[in-house]
Design a protein around this motif. Structure first.
Motif, short mmCIF file in Angstrom:
data_model
loop_
_atom_site.label_atom_id
_atom_site.label_comp_id
_atom_site.label_asym_id
_atom_site.label_seq_id
_atom_site.Cartn_x
_atom_site.Cartn_y
_atom_site.Cartn_z
N ILE A 25 0.86 -1.18 0.00
CA ILE A 25 0.00 0.00 0.00
C ILE A 25 0.90 1.24 0.00
CG2 ILE A 25 -1.72 1.31 1.29
CD1 ILE A 25 -2.71 -1.36 2.43
N THR A 26 0.62 2.14 -0.91
CA THR A 26 1.37 3.39 -0.99
C THR A 26 0.43 4.56 -0.76
OG1 THR A 26 1.08 3.50 -3.38
CG2 THR A 26 3.09 2.42 -2.57
N TYR A 27 1.02 5.71 -0.51
CA TYR A 27 0.20 6.90 -0.30
C TYR A 27 0.98 8.15 -0.69
CZ TYR A 27 2.93 7.45 3.98
OH TYR A 27 3.96 7.60 4.87
N ASP A 28 0.22 9.19 -0.99
CA ASP A 28 0.78 10.52 -1.23
C ASP A 28 0.21 11.43 -0.15
OD1 ASP A 28 2.19 9.88 -3.59
OD2 ASP A 28 0.35 10.06 -4.76
N LEU A 29 1.07 12.21 0.45
CA LEU A 29 0.66 13.08 1.54
C LEU A 29 1.15 14.49 1.28
CD1 LEU A 29 -0.54 13.35 4.42
CD2 LEU A 29 1.73 12.81 5.29
N GLU A 30 0.22 15.43 1.33
CA GLU A 30 0.56 16.85 1.19
C GLU A 30 0.09 17.57 2.44
OE1 GLU A 30 -0.87 18.71 -2.36
OE2 GLU A 30 -0.49 16.90 -3.54
N ILE A 31 0.97 18.33 3.05
CA ILE A 31 0.63 19.09 4.24
C ILE A 31 0.97 20.56 3.99
CG2 ILE A 31 1.06 19.43 6.70
CD1 ILE A 31 1.94 16.49 6.82
N ASP A 32 -0.02 21.41 4.12
CA ASP A 32 0.19 22.85 4.00
C ASP A 32 -0.01 23.46 5.38
OD1 ASP A 32 0.60 22.84 1.21
OD2 ASP A 32 -1.57 22.81 0.87
N LEU A 33 1.05 24.03 5.92
CA LEU A 33 0.99 24.65 7.23
C LEU A 33 0.77 26.15 7.10
CD1 LEU A 33 3.94 22.83 8.99
CD2 LEU A 33 1.52 22.31 9.16
N ASP A 42 -4.03 25.39 11.99
CA ASP A 42 -4.17 25.97 10.66
C ASP A 42 -3.43 25.15 9.61
OD1 ASP A 42 -5.68 28.05 11.69
OD2 ASP A 42 -3.97 29.36 11.95
N ALA A 43 -3.55 23.83 9.67
CA ALA A 43 -2.89 22.95 8.70
C ALA A 43 -3.94 22.32 7.80
CB ALA A 43 -2.10 21.87 9.42
N LYS A 44 -3.58 22.18 6.52
CA LYS A 44 -4.44 21.47 5.57
C LYS A 44 -3.69 20.22 5.14
CE LYS A 44 -6.53 25.64 3.74
NZ LYS A 44 -6.72 26.49 2.56
N VAL A 45 -4.38 19.08 5.19
CA VAL A 45 -3.75 17.79 4.87
C VAL A 45 -4.54 17.12 3.76
CG1 VAL A 45 -3.12 15.53 5.76
CG2 VAL A 45 -2.96 17.55 7.24
N ASN A 46 -3.82 16.62 2.75
CA ASN A 46 -4.41 15.87 1.66
C ASN A 46 -3.71 14.51 1.61
OD1 ASN A 46 -5.84 15.10 -0.60
ND2 ASN A 46 -4.44 16.12 -2.02
N LEU A 47 -4.47 13.44 1.84
CA LEU A 47 -3.92 12.08 1.85
C LEU A 47 -4.61 11.26 0.77
CD1 LEU A 47 -2.23 9.80 3.16
CD2 LEU A 47 -4.18 9.39 4.66
#
Length: 53
Positions: A25-33, A42-47
């Motif tokens: 299982i793989t994943y992509d993670l984007e975190i905007d602080l 105030d963080a936005k997370v895209n998983l």
């Protein structure tokens, strides 16, 4: 304190990655602080998870 929390988070991530790797299982993670790093609320997370059945 920041360094200790970062090390702990890295250890947890490594454990999760090891389990996910066993199941291919793989994943992509984007975190905007928020520019003010002292405001973790105030963080936005895209998983995105891949190869999940």
């Amino acid at each position: 304190m920041y360094i200790l929390k970062t090390r702990e988070a890295k250890l947890r991530k490594d454990r999760i990655d090891a389990v996910l790797e066993m199941y291919n299982i793989t994943y992509d993670l984007e975190i905007d602080l928020h520019p003010n790093y002292r405001s973790p609320q105030d963080a936005k997370v895209n998983l995105e998870v891949h190869n999940l059945r």
